[in-house]
Design a protein around this motif. Structure first.
Motif, mmCIF file in Angstrom:
data_model
loop_
_atom_site.group_PDB
_atom_site.id
_atom_site.type_symbol
_atom_site.label_atom_id
_atom_site.label_comp_id
_atom_site.label_asym_id
_atom_site.label_seq_id
_atom_site.Cartn_x
_atom_site.Cartn_y
_atom_site.Cartn_z
ATOM 1 N N GLY A 428 24.786 -14.063 -31.663
ATOM 2 C CA GLY A 428 24.464 -13.570 -32.994
ATOM 3 C C GLY A 428 25.587 -13.803 -33.982
ATOM 4 O O GLY A 428 25.357 -14.184 -35.140
ATOM 5 N N GLY A 429 26.829 -13.577 -33.534
ATOM 6 C CA GLY A 429 27.971 -13.786 -34.417
ATOM 7 C C GLY A 429 28.107 -15.235 -34.844
ATOM 8 O O GLY A 429 28.419 -15.529 -36.011
ATOM 9 N N THR A 430 27.865 -16.160 -33.923
ATOM 10 C CA THR A 430 27.942 -17.579 -34.256
ATOM 11 C C THR A 430 26.823 -17.977 -35.209
ATOM 12 O O THR A 430 27.032 -18.758 -36.150
ATOM 13 N N LEU A 431 25.619 -17.426 -34.998
ATOM 14 C CA LEU A 431 24.495 -17.694 -35.896
ATOM 15 C C LEU A 431 24.815 -17.236 -37.314
ATOM 16 O O LEU A 431 24.602 -17.972 -38.298
ATOM 17 N N VAL A 432 25.365 -16.025 -37.448
ATOM 18 C CA VAL A 432 25.718 -15.491 -38.766
ATOM 19 C C VAL A 432 26.850 -16.299 -39.387
ATOM 20 O O VAL A 432 26.812 -16.633 -40.584
ATOM 21 N N ARG A 433 27.852 -16.647 -38.583
ATOM 22 C CA ARG A 433 28.976 -17.441 -39.103
ATOM 23 C C ARG A 433 28.490 -18.769 -39.665
ATOM 24 O O ARG A 433 28.903 -19.175 -40.764
ATOM 25 N N ASN A 434 27.625 -19.456 -38.948
ATOM 26 C CA ASN A 434 27.130 -20.744 -39.436
ATOM 27 C C ASN A 434 26.335 -20.578 -40.725
ATOM 28 O O ASN A 434 26.396 -21.438 -41.625
ATOM 29 N N ALA A 435 25.603 -19.469 -40.836
ATOM 30 C CA ALA A 435 24.859 -19.212 -42.071
ATOM 31 C C ALA A 435 25.812 -18.964 -43.236
ATOM 32 O O ALA A 435 25.571 -19.422 -44.360
ATOM 33 N N VAL A 436 26.896 -18.237 -42.971
ATOM 34 C CA VAL A 436 27.896 -17.993 -44.020
ATOM 35 C C VAL A 436 28.502 -19.312 -44.483
ATOM 36 O O VAL A 436 28.686 -19.545 -45.691
ATOM 37 N N ILE A 437 28.830 -20.190 -43.533
ATOM 38 C CA ILE A 437 29.402 -21.494 -43.891
ATOM 39 C C ILE A 437 28.432 -22.266 -44.787
ATOM 40 O O ILE A 437 28.815 -22.802 -45.839
ATOM 41 N N ARG A 438 27.164 -22.313 -44.399
ATOM 42 C CA ARG A 438 26.177 -23.048 -45.203
ATOM 43 C C ARG A 438 25.999 -22.408 -46.576
ATOM 44 O O ARG A 438 25.924 -23.103 -47.602
ATOM 45 N N LYS A 439 25.931 -21.089 -46.601
ATOM 46 C CA LYS A 439 25.748 -20.378 -47.870
ATOM 47 C C LYS A 439 26.903 -20.669 -48.821
ATOM 48 O O LYS A 439 26.692 -20.986 -50.005
ATOM 49 N N GLU A 440 28.125 -20.579 -48.315
ATOM 50 C CA GLU A 440 29.270 -20.738 -49.213
ATOM 51 C C GLU A 440 29.511 -22.198 -49.578
ATOM 52 O O GLU A 440 29.969 -22.491 -50.696
ATOM 53 N N ARG A 441 29.138 -23.130 -48.717
ATOM 54 C CA ARG A 441 29.192 -24.535 -49.105
ATOM 55 C C ARG A 441 28.207 -24.809 -50.235
ATOM 56 O O ARG A 441 28.520 -25.541 -51.179
ATOM 57 N N ALA A 442 27.016 -24.223 -50.135
ATOM 58 C CA ALA A 442 26.022 -24.410 -51.199
ATOM 59 C C ALA A 442 26.531 -23.834 -52.517
ATOM 60 O O ALA A 442 26.434 -24.478 -53.572
ATOM 61 N N GLU A 443 27.086 -22.628 -52.461
ATOM 62 C CA GLU A 443 27.597 -22.003 -53.679
ATOM 63 C C GLU A 443 28.720 -22.822 -54.293
ATOM 64 O O GLU A 443 28.794 -22.964 -55.522
ATOM 65 N N MET A 444 29.594 -23.379 -53.463
ATOM 66 C CA MET A 444 30.688 -24.196 -53.986
ATOM 67 C C MET A 444 30.168 -25.473 -54.645
ATOM 68 O O MET A 444 30.830 -26.047 -55.515
ATOM 69 N N SER A 445 28.980 -25.903 -54.222
ATOM 70 C CA SER A 445 28.375 -27.113 -54.793
ATOM 71 C C SER A 445 27.439 -26.797 -55.952
ATOM 72 O O SER A 445 26.797 -27.701 -56.493
ATOM 73 N N GLY A 446 27.342 -25.513 -56.312
ATOM 74 C CA GLY A 446 26.470 -25.126 -57.405
ATOM 75 C C GLY A 446 25.002 -25.101 -57.045
ATOM 76 O O GLY A 446 24.126 -25.150 -57.919
ATOM 77 N N ILE A 447 24.707 -24.995 -55.741
ATOM 78 C CA ILE A 447 23.331 -24.983 -55.255
ATOM 79 C C ILE A 447 22.991 -23.579 -54.773
ATOM 80 O O ILE A 447 23.828 -22.903 -54.152
ATOM 81 N N ARG A 448 21.780 -23.131 -55.035
ATOM 82 C CA ARG A 448 21.365 -21.826 -54.541
ATOM 83 C C ARG A 448 21.157 -21.903 -53.030
ATOM 84 O O ARG A 448 20.386 -22.740 -52.540
ATOM 85 N N PRO A 449 21.824 -21.037 -52.246
ATOM 86 C CA PRO A 449 21.647 -21.071 -50.792
ATOM 87 C C PRO A 449 20.224 -20.710 -50.407
ATOM 88 O O PRO A 449 19.493 -20.047 -51.154
ATOM 89 N N SER A 450 19.815 -21.138 -49.230
ATOM 90 C CA SER A 450 18.472 -20.829 -48.755
ATOM 91 C C SER A 450 18.335 -19.332 -48.517
ATOM 92 O O SER A 450 19.317 -18.625 -48.266
ATOM 93 N N ALA A 451 17.104 -18.854 -48.545
ATOM 94 C CA ALA A 451 16.853 -17.426 -48.341
ATOM 95 C C ALA A 451 17.293 -16.986 -46.948
ATOM 96 O O ALA A 451 17.843 -15.893 -46.776
ATOM 97 N N ILE A 452 17.049 -17.824 -45.937
ATOM 98 C CA ILE A 452 17.425 -17.457 -44.578
ATOM 99 C C ILE A 452 18.933 -17.360 -44.431
ATOM 100 O O ILE A 452 19.460 -16.457 -43.774
ATOM 101 N N ASP A 453 19.675 -18.272 -45.076
ATOM 102 C CA ASP A 453 21.139 -18.207 -45.010
ATOM 103 C C ASP A 453 21.667 -16.989 -45.756
ATOM 104 O O ASP A 453 22.623 -16.344 -45.313
ATOM 105 N N ARG A 454 21.057 -16.633 -46.889
ATOM 106 C CA ARG A 454 21.473 -15.434 -47.617
ATOM 107 C C ARG A 454 21.219 -14.186 -46.772
ATOM 108 O O ARG A 454 22.046 -13.269 -46.724
ATOM 109 N N MET A 455 20.072 -14.168 -46.094
ATOM 110 C CA MET A 455 19.736 -13.023 -45.271
ATOM 111 C C MET A 455 20.693 -12.884 -44.092
ATOM 112 O O MET A 455 21.236 -11.799 -43.834
#
Length: 468
Positions: A428-455
């Motif tokens: 579970g921790g690895t799943l959440v960590r990977n979602a955080v990485i994707r979410k923050e990469r999207a934000e740094m690129s000016g893209i809205r993160p996916s709903a699943i990654d935000r959740m």
């Protein structure tokens, strides 16, 4: 109770630069008796030992360290000496207003006390009290600090100063910084020099320190027996100050999860720093959950760290917490993004280190169940350099059985949200960590993160600051 685990594989730049002075004390051999035995020779363990000696110069204190003092988290962090004001919301979730103000003010005072300690004992730990910039490096993170500032205002505390985009870009040497607030009380140190200086003060005070002495078992009782490879210590009281290694104790493993953080160090670039205008020695963080934290050093380098958050199965302290390649790559990528004009600047050092993360990123203290004399202080969550001074006071009071403002403070015995057992913790921790990485990469690129990654990212523990 078993405690031994593998040790970090590499030294940080901070300790490497002190290499000629890193001769360890002799390891424990034979039988030894003590009033208080402390497991762990980092900031928390040494502050506890020094506080015990301050209160009772005749007390017999022994410190058992599996590596060298500072070989764990204390010699591997970024050297930020911060307060708990960014965590005021978390404090208020389990403290009264008066208790939260007491702890927050005490943590702030500890920053100045550290400077006074270094001056008193002539420890050249590169102490510099130049303040901290809490910044946003993407539009999605602007005003991340608003709830903290509003909470401070309701408490009648005015600590943070809003700075304009131009001011923060100029002070940090990078126009990636879009907004920020400044807090003046924060400081920086060379953490390896600090912990080794504390060790020397402890030895001069008559505290026995046995390095290269892993504690393999602890047998509870009226007199607690600690076993190492070639010896034993019998102690009236025991303090567990072993940071992430405390997760090897079943009762404590549910309170913390060890995650890694990584740091890269540049070659000396003093002239480039002057041209960039980054000369104020302030510490800087951004507002990612996997936070970037960076500062300059006395010899003109940049130390750039990232809370990379990787876990190891069953909380084993392995190479994930010393040389984790993916984490170091993430850290370098954020450094290059923040300072693109330094694309040709070489990195001379890189390492990872362990963080004992609680859900709210504040420590917890207590006494092991079924015992009256085995105490612990864990969960520093990447902010232990300054607050460990308070931890030493709390643990000294617990070890002495003193009923005072420290042993009765709300950090002792508090109810914490716990982590899942394995295999759910790692998976579970690895799943959440990977979602955080994707979410923050999207934000740094000016893209809205996916709903699943935000959740999924919303399930992550709090970071250096309270969640917005």
């Amino acid at each position: 109770m078993r405690l031994a685990s593998s040790r970090p594989l590499t030294r940080s730049y901070w300790l490497q630069s002190l290499e000629e002075n890193l001769q360890p004390t002799l390891p424990l051999e034979g039988e030894y008796n003590a009033d208080v035995a402390i497991v762990g020779g980092g900031f928390v363990g040494l502050w506890t030992a020094l506080t015990l000696k301050e209160r009772d110069p005749d007390i017999n204190v022994v410190v058992l360290e599996q590596d060298i003092c500072g070989g764990g988290a204390s010699g591997r962090n970024g050297g930020f000496v911060m307060s708990w004001w960014p965590k005021i919301g978390s404090l208020l979730s389990f403290c009264t207003k008066e208790q939260a103000l007491f702890l927050a003010h005490a943590a702030e005072c500890a920053i100045g006390e550290l400077g006074e300690f270094c001056e008193q004992h002539q420890i050249d730990a590169h102490y510099a009290c130049k303040g901290w910039f809490w910044t946003a490096t993407t539009p999605a993170h602007i005003d991340s600090w608003n709830s903290t500032l509003a909470m401070c205002a309701r408490l009648g505390v005015e600590l943070f100063i809003r700075v304009s985009q131009e001011e923060v870009a100029r002070a940090t040497g990078s126009d990636v910084h879009l907004a920020g607030v400044y807090e003046r009380s924060n400081a920086t140190v060379q953490p390896g020099a600090l912990v080794r200086g504390m060790r020397d003060v402890a030895l001069k005070a008559g505290i026995r320190i046995f390095e290269q002495t892993p504690v393999t078992t602890i047998d509870p009782g009226k007199s607690v027996r600690l076993t190492s490879i070639k010896g034993h210590v019998n102690a009236t009281s025991v303090v567990l100050a072993s940071n992430a290694w405390a997760a090897l104790v079943p009762e404590l493993s549910k309170l913390i999860v060890p995650v890694n953080s990584s740091i890269v160090i540049t070659e000396p670039i003093s002239e480039k720093l002057k041209k960039m205008g980054w000369t104020g020695q302030e510490s800087i963080t951004d507002s990612q959950l996997m936070v970037d934290y960076y500062r300059t050093t006395r010899d003109g380098r940049i130390a750039f760290g990232k809370g990379t958050g990787a876990l190891a199965y069953n909380s084993q302290i392995n190479s994930t917490f010393s040389e984790h390649a993916q984490s170091i790559e993430l850290t370098e990528a954020d450094f290059r993004r923040t300072y693109p004009e330094l694309a040709s600047t070489q990195l001379t050092n890189a390492w990872s280190g362990p963080i004992d993360r609680t859900y709210d990123s504040l420590p917890v203290f207590g006494t092991l169940s079924g015992s009256q004399n085995i105490h612990y202080g864990i969960g520093w969550s990447g902010n232990g350099v300054g607050p460990s001074r308070l931890g030493g006071r709390i643990l000294a009071s617990l070890a002495l059985g003193s009923l005072d403002e420290w042993s009765t403070c709300p950090l002792v015995g508090r109810n914490c949200k716990t982590f899942s057992p394995e295999p759910f913790r790692y998976l579970g921790g690895t799943l959440v960590r990977n979602a955080v990485i994707r979410k923050e990469r999207a934000e740094m690129s000016g893209i809205r993160p996916s709903a699943i990654d935000r959740m999924l990212a919303g399930l992550a523990p709090a970071g250096l600051e309270d969640k917005a």
